[in-house]
Design a protein around this motif. Structure first.
Motif, PDB file in Angstrom:
ATOM      1  N   ASN A  87       0.802  -1.208   0.000  1.00  0.00           N
ATOM      2  CA  ASN A  87       0.000   0.000   0.000  1.00  0.00           C
ATOM      3  C   ASN A  87       0.842   1.268   0.000  1.00  0.00           C
ATOM      4  O   ASN A  87       0.397   2.299  -0.479  1.00  0.00           O
ATOM      5  N   LYS A  88       2.045   1.194   0.524  1.00  0.00           N
ATOM      6  CA  LYS A  88       2.850   2.397   0.688  1.00  0.00           C
ATOM      7  C   LYS A  88       4.151   2.368  -0.116  1.00  0.00           C
ATOM      8  O   LYS A  88       4.636   3.403  -0.550  1.00  0.00           O
ATOM      9  N   TYR A  89       4.733   1.177  -0.315  1.00  0.00           N
ATOM     10  CA  TYR A  89       6.070   1.105  -0.902  1.00  0.00           C
ATOM     11  C   TYR A  89       6.104   0.376  -2.247  1.00  0.00           C
ATOM     12  O   TYR A  89       7.146  -0.117  -2.658  1.00  0.00           O
ATOM     13  N   SER A  90       4.978   0.315  -2.917  1.00  0.00           N
ATOM     14  CA  SER A  90       4.905  -0.353  -4.212  1.00  0.00           C
ATOM     15  C   SER A  90       5.943   0.205  -5.174  1.00  0.00           C
ATOM     16  O   SER A  90       6.071   1.421  -5.344  1.00  0.00           O
ATOM     17  N   GLY A  91       6.726  -0.705  -5.782  1.00  0.00           N
ATOM     18  CA  GLY A  91       7.709  -0.307  -6.780  1.00  0.00           C
ATOM     19  C   GLY A  91       9.048   0.124  -6.234  1.00  0.00           C
ATOM     20  O   GLY A  91       9.978   0.381  -7.000  1.00  0.00           O
ATOM     21  N   GLN A  92       9.191   0.196  -4.913  1.00  0.00           N
ATOM     22  CA  GLN A  92      10.459   0.623  -4.323  1.00  0.00           C
ATOM     23  C   GLN A  92      11.369  -0.580  -4.080  1.00  0.00           C
ATOM     24  O   GLN A  92      10.915  -1.714  -3.908  1.00  0.00           O
ATOM     25  N   CYS A  93      12.669  -0.324  -4.020  1.00  0.00           N
ATOM     26  CA  CYS A  93      13.669  -1.380  -3.851  1.00  0.00           C
ATOM     27  C   CYS A  93      13.910  -1.676  -2.379  1.00  0.00           C
ATOM     28  O   CYS A  93      13.983  -0.759  -1.554  1.00  0.00           O
ATOM     29  N   ILE A  94      14.048  -2.959  -2.063  1.00  0.00           N
ATOM     30  CA  ILE A  94      14.463  -3.360  -0.722  1.00  0.00           C
ATOM     31  C   ILE A  94      15.921  -2.954  -0.506  1.00  0.00           C
ATOM     32  O   ILE A  94      16.748  -3.054  -1.419  1.00  0.00           O
ATOM     33  N   ASP A  95      16.226  -2.499   0.703  1.00  0.00           N
ATOM     34  CA  ASP A  95      17.600  -2.129   1.043  1.00  0.00           C
ATOM     35  C   ASP A  95      18.420  -3.406   1.233  1.00  0.00           C
ATOM     36  O   ASP A  95      18.453  -3.987   2.309  1.00  0.00           O
ATOM     37  N   SER A  96      19.124  -3.826   0.184  1.00  0.00           N
ATOM     38  CA  SER A  96      19.877  -5.076   0.249  1.00  0.00           C
ATOM     39  C   SER A  96      21.219  -4.924   0.953  1.00  0.00           C
ATOM     40  O   SER A  96      21.954  -5.897   1.102  1.00  0.00           O
ATOM     41  N   ASP A  97      21.561  -3.719   1.401  1.00  0.00           N
ATOM     42  CA  ASP A  97      22.724  -3.563   2.267  1.00  0.00           C
ATOM     43  C   ASP A  97      22.434  -4.099   3.664  1.00  0.00           C
ATOM     44  O   ASP A  97      23.356  -4.347   4.435  1.00  0.00           O
ATOM     45  N   ARG A  98      21.133  -4.260   3.970  1.00  0.00           N
ATOM     46  CA  ARG A  98      20.746  -4.787   5.282  1.00  0.00           C
ATOM     47  C   ARG A  98      19.909  -6.046   5.165  1.00  0.00           C
ATOM     48  O   ARG A  98      20.134  -7.017   5.877  1.00  0.00           O
ATOM     49  N   PHE A  99      18.922  -6.043   4.280  1.00  0.00           N
ATOM     50  CA  PHE A  99      17.947  -7.128   4.248  1.00  0.00           C
ATOM     51  C   PHE A  99      18.269  -8.125   3.136  1.00  0.00           C
ATOM     52  O   PHE A  99      18.107  -7.822   1.951  1.00  0.00           O
ATOM     53  N   ARG A 100      18.727  -9.292   3.550  1.00  0.00           N
ATOM     54  CA  ARG A 100      18.961 -10.395   2.616  1.00  0.00           C
ATOM     55  C   ARG A 100      18.575 -11.703   3.285  1.00  0.00           C
ATOM     56  O   ARG A 100      18.749 -11.878   4.498  1.00  0.00           O
ATOM     57  N   ASN A 101      18.075 -12.623   2.482  1.00  0.00           N
ATOM     58  CA  ASN A 101      17.790 -13.967   2.976  1.00  0.00           C
ATOM     59  C   ASN A 101      19.029 -14.839   2.818  1.00  0.00           C
ATOM     60  O   ASN A 101      19.911 -14.555   2.001  1.00  0.00           O
ATOM     61  N   ALA A 102      19.114 -15.904   3.606  1.00  0.00           N
ATOM     62  CA  ALA A 102      20.210 -16.870   3.453  1.00  0.00           C
ATOM     63  C   ALA A 102      20.042 -17.615   2.132  1.00  0.00           C
ATOM     64  O   ALA A 102      18.923 -17.967   1.745  1.00  0.00           O
ATOM     65  N   GLU A 103      21.139 -17.839   1.434  1.00  0.00           N
ATOM     66  CA  GLU A 103      21.135 -18.607   0.182  1.00  0.00           C
ATOM     67  C   GLU A 103      21.963 -19.871   0.416  1.00  0.00           C
ATOM     68  O   GLU A 103      23.188 -19.801   0.580  1.00  0.00           O
ATOM     69  N   VAL A 104      21.296 -21.024   0.471  1.00  0.00           N
ATOM     70  CA  VAL A 104      21.999 -22.281   0.721  1.00  0.00           C
ATOM     71  C   VAL A 104      22.814 -22.657  -0.521  1.00  0.00           C
ATOM     72  O   VAL A 104      22.277 -22.751  -1.630  1.00  0.00           O
ATOM     73  N   ILE A 105      24.131 -22.874  -0.313  1.00  0.00           N
ATOM     74  CA  ILE A 105      25.036 -23.251  -1.401  1.00  0.00           C
ATOM     75  C   ILE A 105      25.252 -24.758  -1.423  1.00  0.00           C
ATOM     76  O   ILE A 105      25.224 -25.399  -2.473  1.00  0.00           O
ATOM     77  N   ASN A 106      25.428 -25.327  -0.248  1.00  0.00           N
ATOM     78  CA  ASN A 106      25.685 -26.767  -0.130  1.00  0.00           C
ATOM     79  C   ASN A 106      25.089 -27.262   1.180  1.00  0.00           C
ATOM     80  O   ASN A 106      25.254 -26.633   2.226  1.00  0.00           O
ATOM     81  N   ASN A 107      24.403 -28.380   1.121  1.00  0.00           N
ATOM     82  CA  ASN A 107      23.769 -28.921   2.321  1.00  0.00           C
ATOM     83  C   ASN A 107      23.813 -30.448   2.233  1.00  0.00           C
ATOM     84  O   ASN A 107      23.021 -31.067   1.531  1.00  0.00           O
ATOM     85  N   ASN A 108      24.782 -31.041   2.966  1.00  0.00           N
ATOM     86  CA  ASN A 108      24.912 -32.492   2.955  1.00  0.00           C
ATOM     87  C   ASN A 108      24.920 -33.019   4.391  1.00  0.00           C
ATOM     88  O   ASN A 108      24.636 -32.275   5.332  1.00  0.00           O
ATOM     89  N   GLU A 109      25.227 -34.268   4.566  1.00  0.00           N
ATOM     90  CA  GLU A 109      25.173 -34.872   5.896  1.00  0.00           C
ATOM     91  C   GLU A 109      26.197 -34.264   6.847  1.00  0.00           C
ATOM     92  O   GLU A 109      25.984 -34.250   8.062  1.00  0.00           O
ATOM     93  N   GLU A 110      27.303 -33.761   6.330  1.00  0.00           N
ATOM     94  CA  GLU A 110      28.381 -33.293   7.189  1.00  0.00           C
ATOM     95  C   GLU A 110      28.329 -31.800   7.474  1.00  0.00           C
ATOM     96  O   GLU A 110      28.680 -31.364   8.572  1.00  0.00           O
ATOM     97  N   GLU A 111      27.912 -30.997   6.493  1.00  0.00           N
ATOM     98  CA  GLU A 111      27.963 -29.555   6.692  1.00  0.00           C
ATOM     99  C   GLU A 111      26.899 -28.850   5.859  1.00  0.00           C
ATOM    100  O   GLU A 111      26.315 -29.423   4.934  1.00  0.00           O
ATOM    101  N   ILE A 112      26.669 -27.614   6.245  1.00  0.00           N
ATOM    102  CA  ILE A 112      25.812 -26.735   5.452  1.00  0.00           C
ATOM    103  C   ILE A 112      26.585 -25.457   5.186  1.00  0.00           C
ATOM    104  O   ILE A 112      27.243 -24.897   6.066  1.00  0.00           O
ATOM    105  N   GLN A 113      26.556 -25.011   3.936  1.00  0.00           N
ATOM    106  CA  GLN A 113      27.200 -23.758   3.552  1.00  0.00           C
ATOM    107  C   GLN A 113      26.138 -22.851   2.955  1.00  0.00           C
ATOM    108  O   GLN A 113      25.321 -23.273   2.130  1.00  0.00           O
ATOM    109  N   PHE A 114      26.138 -21.596   3.389  1.00  0.00           N
ATOM    110  CA  PHE A 114      25.134 -20.661   2.902  1.00  0.00           C
ATOM    111  C   PHE A 114      25.753 -19.270   2.790  1.00  0.00           C
ATOM    112  O   PHE A 114      26.744 -18.933   3.462  1.00  0.00           O
ATOM    113  N   ALA A 115      25.158 -18.451   1.940  1.00  0.00           N
ATOM    114  CA  ALA A 115      25.618 -17.081   1.725  1.00  0.00           C
ATOM    115  C   ALA A 115      24.724 -16.107   2.471  1.00  0.00           C
ATOM    116  O   ALA A 115      23.652 -16.449   2.965  1.00  0.00           O
TER     117      ALA A 115
END
Length: 666
Positions: free
Chosen positions: A48-76
């Motif tokens: 309603n208020k911020y339609s079309g505006q960009c998220i501040d990606s200098d602060r707000f990011r989700n985890a991105e899983v790179i590798n996830n196996n039985e021994e370890e998990i790696q994420f960005a």
């Protein structure tokens, strides 16, 4: 907060059924697309208020899983020292403790809100191997925090009102404790150690990272659900040990302490609260482990609702008994009980605003929830009776003897409210009238500009011809707003707006919001009615089976004495050859929700006496046309300034008052 709630209630916003949550857009990149894990995101048109505006990606990011196996998990996108890192965790690492963290903050006098997050502290100091996502650099760390947050454009601070409707995108950040401290320099971060097994600690951590990766920015945040705390409890309740307990889902509670207190109680109910630990800053900077001696306290209780001895506010479901199919009746009850908590909680969210941020809209909530009810009724249409039947759900002061029910367990409704829920026969709801009358009497002494008295959700059920009526009854406090004449015409020269101050209960000014939706119509009808309190009476041709909330008696004179009025001079008595002082008492305003404009304004004229001009074809019609012109002009001006839409003429009148309390809407 004088006059604040009235501004909230009369503010409108549009609802878009064909809305978009978010889109990935490289033009929003803060790294010039050099970081492949940035996921630059633009907020969709549903906001309603911020339609079309960009998220501040200098602060707000989700985890991105790179590798996830039985021994370890790696994420960005692990954030540490204001930079983003690829983090690697060995799944055999020992998690020393899991802390439920609470960050309290006062938003207005008497209201203590909070943010919650979960911290995982490892036994060894260098468990997390960190590789910079933009530089050739490696480091190590020993903790991480999973924090579900309302992601926003750059420079936009968090606002409870904006979070009560679709505005912010929900995201699960993964950050270090040091990073979180750098962002919360003025707030204490409380820590509560959780009683979770070592195996489930790692499982909880992995689940949180995976959820951050899978949800990304695909949901809107909401002050009710999903928010920072409901998402954390959903993660906790998904653990095998908690699934065996089958706990009631956590939902935000309407109170002066909507998050912190209920969170601690929710952990206790699940037998998870082990002990309170040192605050995060004390632990990190001074190596402390003991909690502070002073326990956090909550403020005084909310004053929006009347505190009536023997008449606690309750939800009361009433049926005329014509629907015999138990499964259909259960589905109807579920619909009603799902909507009522959302209405009450959204109104509660409006209390958590700064006075200059009054953009939350109860009408917006009504407008949004009405089509949802309509959709659910359409699903049940073939099972509905061919004869008229009606059910109602009231939120009001109650001391009746109806059956107390647990709507979560009996009807599968996710509702967590500090109110009892009842079922009663319509013949036994006289206490509703008495309770509302007492609320009027109590609130009449307070001089608050808006007080909630009660709500009603009425479902008129008939195959192929169902109707929904949603009502909110409120009491208005005295107000006088002087303003320069809007426009001098042959018809009117208006210079003040007034809400009268009456001490007698029967004359207290009331406002009743009515939103009606038909299964045969795509658009809902909305109107405001002003007048003294009347109670529960048959009000329309559609809803005659049971009483509906009403504020408008038949007496023209009595109605006018309890309504907002416009004061000025008018050429209504042109045959005298001069202008006359006049008051136009606004008794009803019908709105076109699609066009965000008034269709009709019914008024009562006071000159030498009272003359009702509702649908009148001469003076009343002339004034109505002029009022609609002014509303349209003011609405256009507000739109050009980027201000809130809505009942623009009243917004204009209320933008300042004699006591200079208000500064207008955002």
């Amino acid at each position: 907060m004088k006059y604040f709630f009235l501004l909230i209630i009369i503010s409108l916003y549009s609802f878009n059924l064909f809305a978009q949550v978010a889109t990935n857009d490289s033009r929003c990149s803060k790294t010039n697309n050099q970081d492949i894990f940035e996921n630059p995101t633009r907020i969709g048109n549903q906001s309603n208020k911020y339609s079309g505006q960009c998220i501040d990606s200098d602060r707000f990011r989700n985890a991105e899983v790179i590798n996830n196996n039985e021994e370890e998990i790696q994420f960005a996108n692990y954030q540490h020292q204001n930079s983003f890192w690829k983090a690697t965790i060995n799944k055999n690492s020992v998690i020393k403790a899991v802390y439920f963290q609470i960050v309290r903050f006062n938003v207005v006098s008497g209201i203590t809100a909070a943010h919650t997050q979960m911290r995982f502290a490892f036994e060894e100091p260098e468990v997390l191997k960190l590789e910079s996502q933009q530089r050739t650099e490696t480091t190590f760390n020993s903790d991480l925090i999973i924090s579900f947050e309302a992601s926003r454009p750059e420079g936009v601070s968090y606002n409870f009102a904006h979070g009560a409707v679709d505005n912010y995108l929900s995201v699960a950040r993964v950050v270090s404790g040091a990073q979180r401290l750098s962002e919360s320099t003025e707030n204490i971060i409380e820590q509560y150690e959780l009683n979770i097994s070592q195996e489930e600690r790692m499982q909880l951590l992995i689940n949180g990272i995976e959820l951050s990766d899978s949800t990304k920015f695909n949901r809107f945040y909401n002050t009710i659900k999903p928010n920072c705390t409901t998402d954390l409890f959903d993660l906790i309740d998904a653990l095998p040990s908690q699934q065996l307990k089958n706990p009631e889902p956590f939902l935000t509670v309407i109170s002066n302490d909507p998050i912190a207190g209920p969170s601690i109680e929710g952990l206790k109910e699940r037998n998870l609260l082990l002990t309170r630990f040192a605050n995060l800053r004390d632990e990190v900077e001074r190596g402390e482990s003991k909690p502070p001696t002073d326990e956090p306290s909550t403020k005084n209780s909310l004053s929006l609702l009347a505190d009536i001895e023997g008449f606690p506010y309750s939800l009361i479901f009433v049926s005329d008994g014509k629907i015999r199919n138990e499964q259909v009746l259960k589905s109807i009850k579920k619909m009603a009980y799902q909507v009522a908590p959302q209405l009450v909680q959204r109104l509660g969210a409006s209390l958590m605003l700064a006075e200059d941020q009054a953009s939350f809209s109860l009408l917006g909530a009504l407008e949004e929830l009405s089509p949802l009810l309509k959709t659910e009724l359409e699903k049940l249409n073939d099972q509905l009776p061919s004869e008229d039947s009606q059910v109602s759900l009231f939120f009001a002061p109650w001391n009746g003897s109806g059956r107390t029910i647990n709507v979560l367990k009996e009807i599968d409704v996710e509702a967590r409210l500090p109110f009892e829920t009842y079922e009663a026969d319509f013949d036994d709801i006289d206490p509703l009238f008495e309770g509302l009358g007492r609320a009027v009497s109590i609130k009449g002494q307070s001089k608050e500009s808006y007080s909630l008295l009660g709500m009603g959700i009425h479902l008129h059920l008939k195959k192929n011809d169902s109707q929904i009526l949603m009502q909110v009854l409120g009491q208005l406090g005295p107000l006088v707003k002087k303003f320069d004449p809007i426009k001098e015409t042959e018809q009117a020269d208006l210079y003040s707006f007034n809400i009268p101050n009456f001490t007698r209960t029967p004359e207290q000014p009331m406002v009743l919001f009515n939103l009606q939706q038909s299964s045969k119509q795509n658009e809902a009808n909305f109107n405001l009615e002003f007048g003294p309190f009347s109670g529960l009476i048959p009000q329309s041709k559609t809803f005659t089976t049971m009483g509906t909330l009403s504020v408008t008696p038949n007496s023209c004179t009595r109605r006018a004495m309890s309504t907002p009025f416009l004061e000025g001079e008018v050429a209504i008595l042109g045959w005298l050859g001069k202008w006359k002082d006049v008051q136009f008492h606004v008794t009803k305003v019908d709105f076109d929700l699609k066009e965000q404009n008034a269709r009709k304004v019914d008024v009562t004229l006071k000159t030498l006496g009272f003359v009702c001009l509702d649908n009148h074809e001469d003076a009343g019609e002339a004034f109505t046309e002029e009022a609609i012109k002014q509303i349209s002009t003011l609405k256009e001006n507000h739109t050009q300034k980027g201000s809130s839409l809505g009942l623009s003429i009243l917004n204009s009148f209320l933008s300042n008052n004699e006591e200079n309390v208000l500064s207008g809407l955002n």
